[in-house]
Design an enzyme around this catalytic site. Sequence first.
Site, mmCIF file in Angstrom:
data_model
loop_
_atom_site.group_PDB
_atom_site.id
_atom_site.type_symbol
_atom_site.label_atom_id
_atom_site.label_comp_id
_atom_site.label_asym_id
_atom_site.label_seq_id
_atom_site.Cartn_x
_atom_site.Cartn_y
_atom_site.Cartn_z
ATOM 1 N N LYS A 1 0.948 -1.351 0.029
ATOM 2 C CA LYS A 1 -0.224 0.359 -0.029
ATOM 3 C C LYS A 1 0.592 0.916 -0.068
ATOM 4 C CE LYS A 1 -4.097 -2.236 -0.033
ATOM 5 N NZ LYS A 1 -4.570 -2.466 -0.972
ATOM 6 N N HIS B 1 -8.924 -8.932 -9.075
ATOM 7 C CA HIS B 1 -8.678 -8.741 -7.987
ATOM 8 C C HIS B 1 -9.739 -9.490 -7.194
ATOM 9 C CE1 HIS B 1 -11.250 -6.514 -4.333
ATOM 10 N NE2 HIS B 1 -9.765 -6.436 -3.985
HETATM 11 MG MG MG Z 1 -6.395 -2.704 -5.112
#
Ligand code: MG
Length: 388
Positions: free
Chosen positions: A183, A321
């Site tokens: 992230k 995803h």
């Molecule tokens: Mg993502």
Amino acid sequence: MRIVDIRETAIPLKSKLANSSFDFSEMTTSVVAVITDVIRDGKPVCGFAFNSTGRYACGAQMRERFIPRIMAAAPDTLLDASGKNLDPDKIVAAMMRREKIGGDAERSIGIGTIDVAVWDAVAKIADKPLHRVLAERFSGGKVPDQVFCYVGGGWYWPGQTIKDLQDEMRRHLDAGYTLVKMKVGGLPLDQDVKRLEAVLDVVGSGEHLAVDANGKFQRDEALAYAKALAPFKLHWFEEPCHPLDLALHAELASVYAPSLATGENLYSTQDVANLVHFGGWRADRDIVQVDPPQAYGIGQYARTLDMLAARGWQRTSLLPHGGNQMSLSIAAGFGLGGAESYPGVFGDFGGFADDARVENGAITLSERPGIGFEGQAALYKIMRELAD
Ligand code: MG
């Protein structure tokens, strides 16, 4: 044959993780069971699915609209030409009755989750793994025995140190993965770059690392991150800005040379068409990450692939995803670029079959009929309780 019952329940994910924009402390998912009157080994065949991760449970729409519409349809009108199996497209059409065009996200997750559970039942009735059924229908019968798989990791969590993050990445490499994602956007840029450099020390080079901003950045910050990240030649830079800010996507694609990625927050074929038409997405390098159970399911995913193919896109540019067996089956069955994996996060809802192996960045597939949830003991227990 017919569908006897469709059940759903909301289950908390119980995660302490956070990305740049929100934490998962309240996150839930809808688990769905489609129960048929086909008997195998003395038990009714049931199809299962859940609504992936990152969007909350959506039982209200299922209970009030989609399930009653399926159950109200004459059973024969939901069958394929053989009359011996379900036709998922006809079932989606039944769910879409009296639905106004547009506003896709309000219903695409509930419909997509039921659709994937229907496909699980279809493959079980055919006595084949779902990836084989999909390969036969949509990919010229090409059935792989493994799929490239990368780790969606590198989350922020309370008290985390840079060494913790490096240790996490070492675990992923030791487990057999060759590409990891972390992230960005949860800290100021200079601190995020320090995190990134520390991870690069572990993984070796930018080709083994992707980053994900979860749509957080406004224009100035997105451009600043693009400028700072470009020299690292990362595998991709994911969700740099709001998923529907197509002008900013196009601007980023014009200044950021390496690959960009987005799609987990796009819910229709039209959304993806807009991304490639107006968002400047580049067929020769960028990635599309639609999450099929959240975007009307597998039939709609096939139409999205057709739309992209007509615009010059290869299926290897798609990596769904989700980090679960649904996305894995779909990646294998359609011959996509790979699948995501969330090892050790999202509790019973993250990960694959208990006997799956990862080697050199690829994960093995099982020959269990359907999606293969039966090989994932903790998750299957939840699903079985819903069906029994
Ligand atoms: Mg993502």
